[in-house]
Write an enzyme that holds these catalytic residues in place. Structure first.
Site, PDB file in Angstrom:
ATOM      1  CB  ALA A   1      11.321 -37.749  -8.940  1.00 39.03           C
TER       2      ALA A   1
ATOM      3  CD  GLU B   1      -1.354  -2.335   2.110  1.00 40.07           C
ATOM      4  OE1 GLU B   1      -2.148  -2.939   2.849  1.00 40.07           O
ATOM      5  OE2 GLU B   1      -0.146  -2.636   2.005  1.00 40.07           O
TER       6      GLU B   1
ATOM      7  CB  THR C   1      18.711 -37.927   1.590  1.00 38.97           C
ATOM      8  OG1 THR C   1      17.581 -38.790   1.427  1.00 38.97           O
ATOM      9  CG2 THR C   1      18.901 -37.115   0.320  1.00 38.97           C
TER      10      THR C   1
ATOM     11  NE  ARG D   1      16.651 -28.337  -4.611  1.00 37.20           N
ATOM     12  CZ  ARG D   1      17.775 -28.964  -4.950  1.00 37.20           C
ATOM     13  NH1 ARG D   1      18.835 -28.264  -5.338  1.00 37.20           N
ATOM     14  NH2 ARG D   1      17.825 -30.286  -4.904  1.00 37.20           N
TER      15      ARG D   1
ATOM     16  CG  LEU E   1      19.804 -30.135  -0.305  1.00 32.39           C
ATOM     17  CD1 LEU E   1      19.320 -30.230   1.137  1.00 32.39           C
ATOM     18  CD2 LEU E   1      18.866 -30.904  -1.231  1.00 32.39           C
TER      19      LEU E   1
ATOM     20  CD  GLU F   1      14.657 -31.143  -3.308  1.00 35.00           C
ATOM     21  OE1 GLU F   1      15.420 -31.840  -4.023  1.00 35.00           O
ATOM     22  OE2 GLU F   1      14.636 -29.905  -3.346  1.00 35.00           O
TER      23      GLU F   1
ATOM     24  CG  LEU G   1      12.124 -37.215   5.673  1.00 32.34           C
ATOM     25  CD1 LEU G   1      11.905 -37.080   7.172  1.00 32.34           C
ATOM     26  CD2 LEU G   1      13.197 -36.235   5.201  1.00 32.34           C
TER      27      LEU G   1
END
Length: 376
Positions: A164, A60, A206, A194, A214, A310, A315
Site C-alpha cells: 500500500a 463428487e 516489521t 488473509r 496479523l 505484508e 523484504l
C-alpha cells in the site's frame, strides 16, 4: 443437438460447479477447491456438492450423496471442476466411485496436476466406457486453484506481495508513520485475503516496529499461519505474535542453528514452550540473510500453498530480486508524501531491457484507492 449447443450447456453447468467450488475457499488447502453438479438424462439437476474441508469428503462424493433418486443416475452427466482423483489419500479415489455408477458422461474443467493423478482418473473413467470431456472453462478453473497448481508444480507456495503506497510511491512518512496510507475498504479487502491465504508473512523489522497481530478481524474467516523471517532469532517474546490466542499458528524462520536445537531436544522444547508454542524452522543463510528460496520450500513442504506477504521495503525488494513474488497486489492511494520510505528499492535492475513486466494486469477501484493486480 449441435456441438455448439452442447458446449453452451456444458459451460453453463460448469459455471454452476465453479460457484460451488468457491464455497471451499480458505477451508480445503492444501487440497484444491472442487465443485460438482450432476444432471440427469432429461437435463435436470439431481445432485450438487463441493469439497467443504480438508480431510473430508470430496465434491463428487458429496454430489452423489445428495442425489435423492439414484435411479436418475442412469445416463446422467457429471460436471466437475477438476479431474476426479485416482489415488487413496485421506479419502478413497473418486474416479473409481464414479466408474461404478451408471452415468454416461463426465465433463472435467482440467486435469489434476498432482503426479498421483495427472490423467489417471480420466483414463479410469474412459476404460469403463464413460465419455469424458475435458477443457470446459479450464482457464477459470485453473485461476480458482492457482495456489494449488503452483504448489504442485514448484513445491513452494504461491507468493502474493501486498503493498500500500502513496501516489508518489511511499510506504511511510519520514518519521516512519504509515497509518494509514490506504483506506478502510482496502484494509478490509486485505483481511479477506488473509482469511483466504494459508499464511501471512512479515520480516523481523516489521514485526518489531509495527508489532502486528496479523489476525483476521474485519471479515469472517479462518486464521492463517503467521510467519516471521527472523535470521538471528532475536525477536522479543512479548510481541503480539507470541502472546495472543493464535500463538501456536506463529512460525519463525531463522538461520540460527541454536534455535533449531530447541525442537530437537525434548528438554529445550519444554523450556521453549513456556514462552513460545509456535514452530521454529531453521534454514541456511546467505551473507547473513535467510536463504529465501529454502524458506519457501520449507513452507511448501508443510502443506502451505499460499502466502500473503505484508512486509516492508527491504523484504519486498528482496523477494522481487530473488524472483519469489508470483503475484503483486499494489494499492495506490490518492495521497502525496514527497519523502519517506519507498515501497521498493534496489531490485538489481540497471537497464530498461531488464525491467520486470507485470502480466495479466487488472485495475480496480477500492474505496478511494486504486488496486493494481499483476503477475511476475
Amino acid at each position: 443437438m449441435s456441438n455448439d449447443e452442447q458446449r453452451q450447456i456444458d459451460e453453463f453447468r460448469m459455471r454452476q460447479a465453479l460457484d460451488l467450488a468457491r464455497k471451499g475457499l480458505g477451508n480445503v488447502s492444501p487440497n484444491p477447491m472442487v465443485g460438482c453438479v450432476i444432471i440427469d438424462k432429461d437435463g435436470e439437476v439431481i445432485g450438487r456438492g463441493y469439497h467443504k474441508k480438508f480431510g473430508e469428503a470430496h465434491a463428487e462424493v458429496n454430489a452423489v450423496d445428495s442425489v435423492k433418486d439414484t435411479k436418475k443416475l442412469k445416463g446422467a452427466t457429471v460436471y466437475v471442476t477438476l479431474e476426479p482423483c485416482s489415488h487413496h489419500g485421506k479419502t478413497p479415489p473418486c474416479s473409481t466411485m464414479l466408474s461404478k455408477l451408471p452415468i454416461q458422461r463426465v465433463v472435467v474443467a482440467h486435469k489434476d496436476p498432482n503426479e498421483k493423478v495427472d490423467g489417471k482418473g480420466i483414463a479410469e473413467l474412459r476404460n469403463k466406457g464413460i465419455e469424458v470431456v475435458t477443457g470446459v472453462l479450464a482457464e477459470e478453473a485453473e485461476e480458482l486453484n492457482e495456489a494449488f497448481i503452483h504448489h504442485q508444480q514448484f513445491g513452494r507456495p504461491l507468493v502474493t506481495l501486498k503493498i500500500a503506497q502513496t501516489a508518489d510511491g511511499y510506504l511511510s512518512a519520514p518519521d516512519g508513520d504509515s497509518k494509514w496510507i490506504s483506506g478502510n475498504a482496502a484494509r478490509t479487502l486485505v483481511h479477506k485475503w488473509r482469511a483466504e491465504s494459508d499464511a501471512v508473512l512479515v520480516g523481523r523489522t516489521t514485526a518489531i516496529t509495527d508489532n502486528p497481530s496479523l489476525t483476521v478481524r474485519h471479515v469472517k474467516g479462518r486464521q492463517p499461519y503467521r510467519v516471521v523471517l527472523d535470521g538471528p532469532y532475536e525477536l522479543p517474546n512479548n510481541l503480539n505474535l507470541f502472546s495472543d490466542k493464535f500463538e501456536e499458528k506463529t512460525i519463525i524462520i531463522t538461520w540460527n542453528k541454536e534455535a533449531s536445537k530447541v525442537d530437537a531436544d525434548p528438554m529445550l522444547k519444554l523450556m521453549k514452550q513456556n514462552y513460545f508454542r509456535g514452530q521454529v524452522i531453521q534454514v541456511p543463510q546467505i551473507d547473513g540473510h535467510i536463504n529465501l528460496h529454502t524458506a519457501f520450500r520449507e513452507l511448501g513442504a508443510r502443506g502451505i500453498t499460499s502466502v500473503l506477504v505484508e512486509g516492508g521495503q527491504q523484504l519486498s525488494s528482496a523477494l522481487i530480486r530473488e524472483g519469489l513474488v508470483d503475484k503483486l497486489q499494489l494499492f495506490i492511494a490518492p495521497k502525496l508524501l514527497g519523502g519517506g520510505t519507498r515501497s521498493m528499492l534496489n531490485l538489481g535492475i540497471n537497464k530498461m531491457r531488464d525491467i520486470k513486466n507485470l502480466k495479466d494486469i487488472t485495475w480496480k477501484k477500492v474505496g478511494d484507492d486504486l488496486l493494481l493486480t499483476g503477475y511476475l
